[in-house]
Design an enzyme around this catalytic site. Structure first.
Site, PDB file in Angstrom:
ATOM      1  N   ASP A   1       2.883  -4.433   8.574  1.00 26.20           N
ATOM      2  CA  ASP A   1       1.619  -3.574   8.467  1.00 26.20           C
ATOM      3  C   ASP A   1       0.538  -4.541   8.758  1.00 26.20           C
ATOM      4  O   ASP A   1       0.231  -5.476   7.699  1.00 26.20           O
ATOM      5  CB  ASP A   1       1.775  -3.049   6.819  1.00 26.20           C
ATOM      6  CG  ASP A   1       0.397  -2.389   6.520  1.00 26.20           C
ATOM      7  OD1 ASP A   1      -0.528  -2.344   7.213  1.00 26.20           O
ATOM      8  OD2 ASP A   1       0.248  -1.803   5.342  1.00 26.20           O
TER       9      ASP A   1
ATOM     10  N   GLN B   1      -4.620  -4.697   7.535  1.00 26.77           N
ATOM     11  CA  GLN B   1      -5.524  -5.786   6.816  1.00 26.77           C
ATOM     12  C   GLN B   1      -5.717  -7.075   7.696  1.00 26.77           C
ATOM     13  O   GLN B   1      -6.436  -8.166   7.363  1.00 26.77           O
ATOM     14  CB  GLN B   1      -5.606  -6.226   5.470  1.00 26.77           C
ATOM     15  CG  GLN B   1      -5.671  -4.936   4.770  1.00 26.77           C
ATOM     16  CD  GLN B   1      -7.239  -4.437   4.542  1.00 26.77           C
ATOM     17  OE1 GLN B   1      -7.975  -5.073   4.937  1.00 26.77           O
ATOM     18  NE2 GLN B   1      -7.318  -2.881   4.158  1.00 26.77           N
TER      19      GLN B   1
ATOM     20  N   LYS C   1     -10.627   0.155  11.152  1.00 25.86           N
ATOM     21  CA  LYS C   1     -10.730  -0.989  10.235  1.00 25.86           C
ATOM     22  C   LYS C   1     -10.988  -2.275  11.064  1.00 25.86           C
ATOM     23  O   LYS C   1     -11.328  -3.337  10.544  1.00 25.86           O
ATOM     24  CB  LYS C   1      -9.593  -1.300   9.464  1.00 25.86           C
ATOM     25  CG  LYS C   1      -9.154  -0.342   8.321  1.00 25.86           C
ATOM     26  CD  LYS C   1      -8.180  -1.020   7.492  1.00 25.86           C
ATOM     27  CE  LYS C   1      -7.361   0.101   6.582  1.00 25.86           C
ATOM     28  NZ  LYS C   1      -8.154   0.545   5.753  1.00 25.86           N
TER      29      LYS C   1
ATOM     30  N   HIS D   1       0.934  -0.984   0.007  1.00 19.10           N
ATOM     31  CA  HIS D   1      -0.132   0.063  -0.042  1.00 19.10           C
ATOM     32  C   HIS D   1       0.870   1.245   0.050  1.00 19.10           C
ATOM     33  O   HIS D   1       2.093   1.172   0.748  1.00 19.10           O
ATOM     34  CB  HIS D   1      -0.903  -0.046   1.358  1.00 19.10           C
ATOM     35  CG  HIS D   1      -1.850   0.967   1.228  1.00 19.10           C
ATOM     36  ND1 HIS D   1      -1.768   2.265   1.676  1.00 19.10           N
ATOM     37  CD2 HIS D   1      -3.143   0.811   1.236  1.00 19.10           C
ATOM     38  CE1 HIS D   1      -2.666   2.809   1.752  1.00 19.10           C
ATOM     39  NE2 HIS D   1      -3.673   2.144   1.525  1.00 19.10           N
TER      40      HIS D   1
ATOM     41  N   CYS E   1      -4.840   1.895  -3.916  1.00 16.49           N
ATOM     42  CA  CYS E   1      -3.494   2.448  -3.506  1.00 16.49           C
ATOM     43  C   CYS E   1      -2.274   1.669  -3.948  1.00 16.49           C
ATOM     44  O   CYS E   1      -1.368   2.351  -3.966  1.00 16.49           O
ATOM     45  CB  CYS E   1      -3.422   2.808  -2.069  1.00 16.49           C
ATOM     46  SG  CYS E   1      -4.903   3.864  -1.374  1.00 16.49           S
TER      47      CYS E   1
END
Lengths: 145, 408
Positions: free
Chosen positions: B198, B201, B224, B121, B362
């Site tokens: 990261d 997600q 999220k 991303h 993105c």
């Protein structure tokens, strides 16, 4: 020529300009060029115009876009070609009015009225105006300098 | 017990309509809906105990401190970290910027390599470009395999002891492929690098244990995972946080300073929390963690896997749909209508009340790899249902009529 398009005709016009975009080519260095893109969508197009003695001698474009941006830009180029800058400004102004659902002069818009329903899909207003906004910036830039 | 009806009743957004259809929200990879418990927790702070944190000597201010720090503890426990290893941020992007900036000033040197993948991303790419610029380091990429995955094999091909930082998404936001974090950690650490994960997600969808995974940094966003927008968390191993240069300086993060430029910073995590923090957001984030824990992350992961499998099986039968990631384990489905531009497809779904996302998501680099201008992403969460998927699949069949969206 006030044409009353029915829904089927409107769909056909959009699909025709999407499948066979008009004036999709690159102009040379005598053209004024503007690059239009946005962070929020994939459309990335160049709008180009050759202006001589306040007349749009040629209008063309190239780039990538969805059906709505491709068809609306294609229609824009046909509509504005050989118009004076003043006429072009009037047409662009009325196109924006139509998109914003304000009273507008439908006669001057010809095929471009197929986008009269864009506000139903508000997220796509950017797509339906990308080419017109590009030309608007070219004309304003021309005026300012 | 997973009571879907009770759960859906907690989410006011699930009672909304869009384009005169009941809202079907399949854009959970972008942000999730919020349950009343989170909304109420945030509102409660504004209505009954507003005060600044770490400042006051009065009862209400004391309660704010307690609630704010209790939210931090909940988040720490959720990822099995120490309380002093969790820093509040505005979200994943800020966390990655803090780490990249901090490492650029306190750890990276000229000629060092920062290793990322071709599938990251923008928020896990651009901060590293900046870090490379500051430290005169270089960016290198782990190539993707033929399916668009970041594999251990490809990591091994490019990693060297000069790779001081490796920054990767746990689960890719475009294709939803998951990396083998435990083994990645091992290889990265054997080469002497730091591993920045990261988790934007992954943390919302499955149990992520920083000790088990042995990552050096982990970042994720509250919004999220049912929490408010504008709040997130950065985990760092404590000894690394001690050394990390703070991106933000100002009130609340120093212990002392004078006119000669002598400064004493707070210990982590406060060292990284300059200025008044998003207190309501942090408290709401804590309530979101409570909500997820009440259901159980194992149950959430299983539920999403079921929904994903159900959706993929139904979508596979459609001739007009191209699926790009049918074998990925996360609840992200990346697809296109054949011969329909992604935005036009997404607009058709909008006209049926279905929220999906079209575009580059993105990860512009990945689109070069997928060889398509854009894709549509449907991303599910545990509150979605098979009935919603049935309706979605029915609408997918109407792809060629995408102009219908303008003539309703």
């Amino acid at each position: 020529m006030p044409i009353l398009f029915n829904e089927m005709m409107m769909r056909e016009i959009i699909m025709d300009h999407y499948s066979h975009p008009r004036n999709r080519r690159e102009g040379d260095e005598t053209y004024k060029t503007i690059y239009m893109d946005s962070e929020s969508c994939v459309d990335k197009i160049y709008v180009q115009a050759k202006i001589e003695n306040d007349v749009l001698k040629d209008v063309c474009w190239h780039g990538v876009g969805c059906a709505i941006s491709t068809a609306s830009t294609s229609i824009m180029t046909e509509l504005l070609k050989n118009k004076t800058t003043k006429e072009a400004e009037y047409i662009i102004d009325n196109y924006f009015k139509m998109i914003r659902e304000e009273p507008y002069d439908s006669e001057c818009l010809d095929e471009a009225i197929v986008f009269m329903n864009t506000s139903k899909q508000a997220g796509r207003i950017k797509c339906a105006t990308i080419g017109f906004r590009g030309m608007d910036e070219i004309l304003k830039g021309d005026k300012n300098g | 017990m997973f009571d879907i009806e009770k759960i859906r009743n907690d989410f006011p957004m699930l009672k909304q309509t869009m384009q005169n259809h009941p809202l079907i929200y399949f854009d959970n990879g972008a942000t999730t809906l919020k349950p009343n418990q989170v909304i109420d927790a945030e509102m409660e702070y504004y209505k009954s105990y507003t005060a600044n944190a770490h400042r006051g000597d009065y009862d209400i201010a004391y309660k704010v401190d307690t609630e704010y720090e209790s939210a931090r503890k909940k988040i720490a426990k959720f990822i099995n970290a120490g309380d002093n290893e969790v820093v509040f941020t505005s979200g994943t992007s800020m966390g990655l910027n803090m780490i990249a900036h901090g490492l650029a000033y306190s750890y990276l040197h000229e000629g060092d390599i920062i290793l990322i993948s071709e599938a990251e991303h923008a928020s896990n790419v651009l901060p590293w470009f900046k870090a490379a610029e500051i430290a005169k380091a270089k960016i290198e990429y782990i190539p993707l395999d033929e399916k668009g995955r970041v594999t251990l094999e490809n990591l091994k091909k490019v990693i060297t002891p000069r790779c001081k930082v490796v920054a990767l998404a746990h689960i890719s936001n475009v294709l939803g492929y998951e990396i083998d974090v435990i083994n990645f950690s091992k290889i990265i650490h054997e080469n002497g690098g730091l591993f920045v994960l990261d988790g934007a997600q992954s943390v919302p969808h499955k149990k992520v244990d920083v000790k088990l995974l042995d990552v050096d940094f982990l970042v994720f966003s509250g919004h999220k995972m049912l929490g408010p927008t504008g709040i997130g968390a950065m985990y760092g191993k404590y000894d690394l946080l001690l050394k990390l240069d703070p991106l933000m300086t100002g009130g609340g993060m120093n212990t002392t300073f004078d006119m000669c430029g002598h400064i004493g910073y707070q210990y982590p995590p406060l060292k990284f929390e300059a200025g008044t923090q998003n207190i309501a957001g942090a408290i709401g984030f804590g309530a979101a963690i409570d909500y997820l824990n009440n259901i159980g992350m194992d149950i959430i992961e299983k539920r999403e896997a079921e929904l994903k499998e159900y959706a993929i099986n139904k979508m596979k039968d459609l001739d007009n749909i191209i699926i790009y990631n049918s074998d990925s384990t996360s609840s992200i489905i990346t697809f296109n209508f054949k011969d329909v531009f992604a935005q036009d497809g997404a607009t058709l779904l909008n006209s049926k009340g279905i929220a999906v996302r079209s575009g580059l998501h993105c990860a512009k680099i990945l689109v070069d790899f997928l060889k398509t201008d854009a894709t549509i992403r449907a991303s599910l969460y545990f509150y979605n249902t098979k009935e919603e998927i049935d309706y979605f699949v029915e609408q997918l069949k109407k792809g060629e009529d995408f102009l219908d969206a303008y003539f309703i």
